[in-house]
Scaffold this active site. Structure first.
Site, PDB file in Angstrom:
ATOM      1  N   GLU A 119      39.477  43.824  57.979  1.00 25.95           N
ATOM      2  CA  GLU A 119      39.110  42.894  56.921  1.00 25.95           C
ATOM      3  C   GLU A 119      38.888  41.499  57.499  1.00 25.95           C
ATOM      4  O   GLU A 119      39.133  41.264  58.682  1.00 25.95           O
ATOM      5  CB  GLU A 119      40.195  42.874  55.828  1.00 25.95           C
ATOM      6  CG  GLU A 119      40.333  44.208  55.107  1.00 25.95           C
ATOM      7  CD  GLU A 119      41.403  44.213  54.047  1.00 25.95           C
ATOM      8  OE1 GLU A 119      41.421  45.171  53.261  1.00 25.95           O
ATOM      9  OE2 GLU A 119      42.225  43.269  54.004  1.00 25.95           O
ATOM     10  N   ASP A 220      55.881  31.758  36.809  1.00 33.95           N
ATOM     11  CA  ASP A 220      57.214  31.623  36.214  1.00 33.95           C
ATOM     12  C   ASP A 220      58.280  31.228  37.234  1.00 33.95           C
ATOM     13  O   ASP A 220      59.083  30.322  36.992  1.00 33.95           O
ATOM     14  CB  ASP A 220      57.626  32.940  35.536  1.00 33.95           C
ATOM     15  CG  ASP A 220      56.633  33.397  34.492  1.00 33.95           C
ATOM     16  OD1 ASP A 220      55.940  32.535  33.920  1.00 33.95           O
ATOM     17  OD2 ASP A 220      56.539  34.614  34.254  1.00 33.95           O
ATOM     18  N   HIS A 241      39.380  34.840  45.602  1.00 36.35           N
ATOM     19  CA  HIS A 241      38.788  36.041  46.185  1.00 36.35           C
ATOM     20  C   HIS A 241      37.279  35.944  46.025  1.00 36.35           C
ATOM     21  O   HIS A 241      36.776  35.653  44.935  1.00 36.35           O
ATOM     22  CB  HIS A 241      39.316  37.297  45.490  1.00 36.35           C
ATOM     23  CG  HIS A 241      39.060  38.543  46.270  1.00 36.35           C
ATOM     24  ND1 HIS A 241      37.801  39.094  46.421  1.00 36.35           N
ATOM     25  CD2 HIS A 241      39.895  39.348  46.968  1.00 36.35           C
ATOM     26  CE1 HIS A 241      37.881  40.173  47.169  1.00 36.35           C
ATOM     27  NE2 HIS A 241      39.142  40.353  47.518  1.00 36.35           N
ATOM     28  N   ARG A 287      38.447  34.325  53.791  1.00 34.95           N
ATOM     29  CA  ARG A 287      38.066  34.269  52.381  1.00 34.95           C
ATOM     30  C   ARG A 287      37.662  32.878  51.908  1.00 34.95           C
ATOM     31  O   ARG A 287      36.785  32.741  51.056  1.00 34.95           O
ATOM     32  CB  ARG A 287      39.225  34.788  51.519  1.00 34.95           C
ATOM     33  CG  ARG A 287      39.417  36.279  51.630  1.00 34.95           C
ATOM     34  CD  ARG A 287      40.618  36.729  50.826  1.00 34.95           C
ATOM     35  NE  ARG A 287      40.759  38.183  50.888  1.00 34.95           N
ATOM     36  CZ  ARG A 287      41.777  38.846  50.358  1.00 34.95           C
ATOM     37  NH1 ARG A 287      42.738  38.178  49.746  1.00 34.95           N
ATOM     38  NH2 ARG A 287      41.844  40.158  50.445  1.00 34.95           N
ATOM     39  N   HIS A 348      42.813  34.157  43.074  1.00 35.76           N
ATOM     40  CA  HIS A 348      43.368  35.429  43.538  1.00 35.76           C
ATOM     41  C   HIS A 348      44.794  35.323  44.070  1.00 35.76           C
ATOM     42  O   HIS A 348      45.605  36.213  43.843  1.00 35.76           O
ATOM     43  CB  HIS A 348      42.458  35.990  44.632  1.00 35.76           C
ATOM     44  CG  HIS A 348      42.872  37.326  45.161  1.00 35.76           C
ATOM     45  ND1 HIS A 348      42.967  38.442  44.355  1.00 35.76           N
ATOM     46  CD2 HIS A 348      43.207  37.741  46.411  1.00 35.76           C
ATOM     47  CE1 HIS A 348      43.343  39.481  45.082  1.00 35.76           C
ATOM     48  NE2 HIS A 348      43.496  39.088  46.325  1.00 35.76           N
ATOM     49  N   ARG A 383      45.601  32.331  53.297  1.00 32.14           N
ATOM     50  CA  ARG A 383      46.162  33.660  53.574  1.00 32.14           C
ATOM     51  C   ARG A 383      45.112  34.579  54.180  1.00 32.14           C
ATOM     52  O   ARG A 383      44.012  34.704  53.663  1.00 32.14           O
ATOM     53  CB  ARG A 383      46.682  34.287  52.275  1.00 32.14           C
ATOM     54  CG  ARG A 383      47.195  35.714  52.445  1.00 32.14           C
ATOM     55  CD  ARG A 383      47.639  36.286  51.135  1.00 32.14           C
ATOM     56  NE  ARG A 383      46.513  36.605  50.272  1.00 32.14           N
ATOM     57  CZ  ARG A 383      45.989  37.822  50.131  1.00 32.14           C
ATOM     58  NH1 ARG A 383      46.470  38.844  50.837  1.00 32.14           N
ATOM     59  NH2 ARG A 383      44.984  38.024  49.311  1.00 32.14           N
TER      60      ARG A 383
END
Length: 537
Positions: A119, A220, A241, A287, A348, A383
């Site tokens: 990826e 939360d 994303h 990304r 994302h 990330r």
């Protein structure tokens, strides 16, 4: 459960991080897992791509570390990256022992009998997966294992309201003592005392109008930890994303990074490829670069989407590698073996979060944070694909190890005060919650999205502060509901995201601003850390 019934470990969240932690704790401690919806609902279940780990002979720990550091744009904590990458193979073996069935090897693209894909950002094939539904395979397997544990209680359709701390009870030495939890079906709040509390609540991508995340991703844990006095960091780094299916009925359906990893091409409406104009890695760039490139082309041409094409690969290959995506796209009228599909970026992943150490401990003794809710230093400013489930597993194990080591020295919490509803009434204006929710997500998308400016951020902050004051007044006068609690948390986290973005006077990784379009190389890169104690001073 009985009012006031004490547990040893209260885990708030039921994804890969929370469930793997519950299993790693063994059978001696009493554990309660709080799930906001069904225990299978959450971001883990919908993760398609896989888990990054060094499994192949031509791969190495150093290569995985180097790829992660490069994707993180100078903000990864190298100690954390090494800690996670070195523990990756063991976590994969543990999942296999639990019963997760990964896709077997085909030809040369495998290791240890399993197929590995590649990826964006990875220099090697190192993504082990269960077809294109890895999260579902992991989640359902862990749920089955947890349900078989007699010492673990799962509270489905429950939502944490706030953490209970010793400081709030007037005790000298601060510590997390449990949480107030709302039974969403009975609309009743109970105090759950616990010797250890773990936040495993996921991220905050529902702060944005368009997201790949399920409805539970409302920040939360980040909001509760902040209110309890914990630092947060790097919340300006929201990962979008690049490829969410663009269709009015395709709610939250992302098209896995692995499609590009297996040769998928991004195209303009006229069929022209464009990614190589932005990065020599083309569709395999990280990304943030791919999402910004798509955003740029959409704005430049005034188009609503771009297209992702894997139809040049053999139909059998596509159906075998991406069965879930193939079936879902067919439901919306697209045959990915024959045509390109429309895609757009969508919020994302939350790269920042509650500050923790390598044992997943937060600033508040007795409180841990694992998974997307935490800022461990693994992701830095961006990330890298498929490092997220790995982080959940590694830090779930690390938190369990630390809790087990401390279990005999931490006393039971004192009796906790019951939830006070003596001065509130039922709301007759639920429409206020719906309108505020919509306004929040729209201005976050418009002003704090893929491309930012100082003016946009200030506009967003002004609106966030006004919303927070309205929501707080509402919260103080009416009985709590799940929708109100989520709105309260999202408004708090949205303001923290904006404050972090305003503090970073450069473009780095996922944070891109037209006012400071380049990284600030005049000094070493630094985390953006917000401290509630500084706000109170």
């Amino acid at each position: 459960m009985l009012p006031g019934e004490q547990v040893d470990v209260l885990i708030i969240g039921s994804g890969a991080a929370g469930l793997s932690l519950a299993l790693r704790l063994g059978t001696r401690l009493r554990v309660t897992v709080v799930a906001k919806g069904p225990v299978t609902e959450g971001s883990t279940y919908y993760a398609q791509g896989g888990i990054a780990a060094v499994l192949a002979d031509d791969d190495s720990v150093e290569a995985h570390i180097a790829d992660t550091l490069e994707a993180g744009a100078g903000l990864c904590r190298e100690e954390t990256v090494r800690f996670v990458v070195e523990r990756g193979p063991e976590c994969i073996r543990w999942l296999i022992e639990q019963g997760v069935v990964f896709t077997p090897a085909r030809g040369e693209d495998g290791a240890g009998g399993y197929h590995l894909t590649r990826e964006g950002g990875h220099s090697r094939r190192r993504i082990i997966h269960a077809a294109d539904a890895t999260g579902r395979a992991v989640q359902t397997t862990l749920v089955d294992r947890v349900r078989a544990r007699r010492n673990v209680r799962i509270l489905e359709h429950h939502m944490a309201v706030d953490l209970i701390t010793a400081r709030r009870l007037g005790l000298a030495e601060d510590r997390c003592l449990g949480a107030y939890v709302l039974d969403l079906q009975r609309q009743r709040v109970e105090a759950i005392p616990a010797r250890f509390v773990v936040l495993a609540t996921g991220g905050a991508s529902k702060a944005y109008l368009y997201t790949t995340n399920p409805d539970t991703s409302t920040g939360d844990g980040i909001a509760m930890a902040w209110r309890a006095g914990c630092r947060v960091a790097n919340l300006e780094f929201n990962q979008f994303h690049p490829t969410c299916l663009y269709h009015p009925e395709a709610r939250n359906f992302l098209i896995s990074e692995a499609v590009r990893g297996e040769g998928g091409r991004l195209l303009l409406p006229d069929g022209t490829r464009f990614m190589e104009e932005f990065d020599p890695r083309g569709e395999l760039a990280p990304r943030d670069i791919v999402a910004r490139a798509i955003d740029h082309e959409m704005k430049r041409l005034g188009i609503e989407c771009v297209y992702l094409d894997i139809s040049h690969r053999p139909p059998e290959f596509v159906r075998e590698h991406f069965p879930t995506i193939y079936r879902r796209c067919l439901e919306y009228g697209f045959d990915i073996t024959r045509e390109a599909i429309p895609v757009v970026p969508a919020a994302h992943y939350t790269c920042g979060g509650v500050v923790t150490d390598l044992a997943a401990r937060t600033d508040l003794p007795g409180l841990y944070a694992v998974g997307e809710v935490a800022c461990t230093g693994l992701h830095g400013a961006n990330r890298m694909a498929s490092n997220s489930l790995l982080e959940c597993l590694v830090f779930g194990a690390a938190a369990a190890e630390d809790i087990l080591a401390r279990a005999d020295e931490v006393p039971p919490p004192p009796p906790l005060p019951p939830w006070d509803e003596s001065r509130v009434t039922d709301s007759d204006e639920e429409v206020v919650v719906a309108h505020n929710w919509d306004e929040l997500r729209r201005f976050m998308w418009d002003y704090v999205g893929i491309v930012r400016t100082d003016k946009r951020l200030q506009r967003a902050r002004n609106r966030a502060q006004l919303l927070r004051s309205e929501i707080q007044e509402y919260y103080g006068n009416f009985r709590v509901t799940g929708d109100l609690l989520e709105l309260r948390n999202l408004a708090q986290v949205a303001e923290l995201i904006i404050r972090c973005a305003q503090a970073r006077k450069e473009s780095r990784g996922l944070h891109y601003t037209l006012d400071y379009p380049r990284p600030d190389d005049s000094r070493p890169p630094r985390d953006t850390v917000l401290d509630p104690a500084a706000d109170a001073a």
